[in-house]
Design a protein around this motif. Structure first.
Motif, PDB file in Angstrom:
ATOM      1  N   ILE A  97       0.859  -1.297  -0.071  1.00  0.00           N
ATOM      2  CA  ILE A  97      -0.155  -0.053  -0.180  1.00  0.00           C
ATOM      3  C   ILE A  97       0.837   1.257   0.013  1.00  0.00           C
ATOM      4  N   LEU A  98       0.802   2.105  -1.108  1.00  0.00           N
ATOM      5  CA  LEU A  98       1.650   3.172  -1.353  1.00  0.00           C
ATOM      6  C   LEU A  98       0.930   4.459  -1.132  1.00  0.00           C
ATOM      7  N   ASP A  99       1.436   5.500  -0.538  1.00  0.00           N
ATOM      8  CA  ASP A  99       1.060   6.823  -0.574  1.00  0.00           C
ATOM      9  C   ASP A  99       0.663   7.333  -2.000  1.00  0.00           C
ATOM     10  N   ASN A 100       1.520   6.953  -2.975  1.00  0.00           N
ATOM     11  CA  ASN A 100       1.411   7.520  -4.449  1.00  0.00           C
ATOM     12  C   ASN A 100       2.216   6.710  -5.395  1.00  0.00           C
ATOM     13  N   ALA A 101       2.168   6.875  -6.636  1.00  0.00           N
ATOM     14  CA  ALA A 101       3.071   5.657  -7.475  1.00  0.00           C
ATOM     15  C   ALA A 101       4.285   6.121  -7.637  1.00  0.00           C
ATOM     16  N   LEU A 102       4.816   7.300  -6.937  1.00  0.00           N
ATOM     17  CA  LEU A 102       6.100   7.581  -7.018  1.00  0.00           C
ATOM     18  C   LEU A 102       6.922   6.501  -5.968  1.00  0.00           C
ATOM     19  N   GLN A 103       6.002   5.947  -5.253  1.00  0.00           N
ATOM     20  CA  GLN A 103       6.718   5.190  -4.361  1.00  0.00           C
ATOM     21  C   GLN A 103       6.942   3.805  -4.965  1.00  0.00           C
TER      22      GLN A 103
END
Length: 381
Positions: free
Chosen positions: A358-364
């Protein structure tokens, strides 16, 4: 080690806001335009020249402050064309409920649709209803009355088909009604410049909102490709709405066109294999097509799923339950990003679905694949 990364677009790279706006405008037009049913609506009657404030007001009314969107998303409805159809039917069904006690209206409505759903038939249906009961006022409060308690996308569509058949006393090809909504949605989203129409609709292609810094995401894609990872896309957007904004932000160049699957490709597949409908997410068809770079619909539908050994090789990056379910059926790993409609509050849903990450956003995604194996945010934590 992951060898393939497949991205969704809306809620991952680009905001869904404009898609939801276009969906609401489409539903309201189908119900209020003289071209279609010609009813009145608490959201206002159809016109093409709308300010941003007008668009916001219509969307908040049609989707009940976005609660209807959340309900649709929560049962795996990912395509905006599906949302248009389902919400439209819930309001039309309420209006048609008077057919149960008005035999003259029922007969006239059935006669208007005898040849099936098409634009002129909808206009005739509207005239019939207005002649028998006056001009209905659409309130956009009847979603739960038709779909309350439904737990899957298929159940929603079955209820929609059943209620129309029951109220009209006809077995109609509901796909034709769905097609009318899809075509009208395209007018709103693409605008006259791309549809070569003269509706006065400006479209939304030039006002896309990125969810990640464009330069940073371009750098991520470049580095993934440089590391040998193959990149693909599986999106509910049609081809034009996919390619144009991704080219604008400098992202398109990093994807092999054969590994890009759009709603346009799904429509073609459904035409080739109508008995397999629906093939839109949460069906894994689009992700399988992108992973294999294969457009052979028959071969893809015969593929045994889940694919063995792919959880360690294939990562799907999406924002919705539909993406998560598709990844499970495909046998891939799934990284949920919290940039969709519900934002960070969607985390518990992805935890229940046992998302791998589970990521805060796709950059992670960079942390997952390019930073010495460091995982940004595991679902199990």
């Amino acid at each position: 080690m992951f060898t393939d990364v497949l991205f969704d677009i809306d809620g991952v790279m680009l905001s869904e806001e404009r898609y939801f706006d276009a969906s609401a405008l489409t539903v309201n037009e189908l119900l209020t335009s003289s071209r279609f049913l010609g009813f009145e609506s608490v959201a206002g009657t159809y016109r093409a020249d709308l300010s941003d404030a007008d668009i916001t007001q219509i969307r908040q009314t049609v989707f009940q402050q976005d609660t209807v969107l959340e309900k649709l998303k929560n049962v795996g409805v990912n395509a905006n064309w599906d949302m248009v159809y389902l919400v439209f039917v819930s309001e039309l069904a309420h209006v048609l409920s008077t057919c149960e006690t008005n035999s003259a209206l029922r007969a006239a409505a059935a006669d208007a649709l005898r040849a099936g759903w098409h634009v002129e038939a909808m206009a005739q249906l509207g005239r019939v209803i207005r002649a028998h009961v006056g001009v209905p006022l659409v309130s956009y409060t009847h979603y739960d009355a038709l779909y309350g308690g439904a737990t899957t996308r298929d159940e929603l569509f079955e209820r929609a088909r059943t209620v129309l058949q029951t109220l009209l006393g006809l077995e109609l090809d509901d796909r034709k009604l769905w097609d009318i909504g899809q075509e009208t949605f395209q007018e709103w989203y693409l605008g006259d410049a791309y549809t070569h129409a003269s509706t006065g609709k400006l479209g939304f292609l030039t006002s896309e909102i990125p969810l990640v810094d464009p330069a940073s995401f371009q750098s991520l894609l470049k580095d993934l490709v440089a590391s040998g990872i193959r990149l693909g896309i599986a999106t509910g957007r049609p081809f034009t709405e996919t390619k144009v904004p991704l080219e604008f932000f400098g992202w398109w160049q990093f994807f092999d066109a054969a590994k890009v699957s759009t709603a346009s490709d799904v429509l073609v597949a459904e035409q080739r294999a109508p008995s397999a409908r629906p093939l839109s997410k949460p069906h894994p068809y689009s992700y399988l097509r992108s992973l294999t770079a294969n457009d052979d619909t028959t071969a893809l539908l015969r593929t045994s799923l889940p694919l063995p050994g792919k959880r360690e090789q294939v990562l799907i990056v999406g924002d919705s339950i539909a993406d998560a379910l598709a990844a499970q059926r495909l046998g891939a790993s799934f990284a949920a990003v919290l940039t969709g409609l519900e934002g960070a509050s969607a985390r518990p849903k992805f935890e229940r679905l046992q998302a791998d990450f589970i990521l805060d956003n796709a950059l992670q995604v960079r942390d997952l694949l390019l930073s010495d194996g460091v995982v940004a945010s595991e679902a199990q934590e």
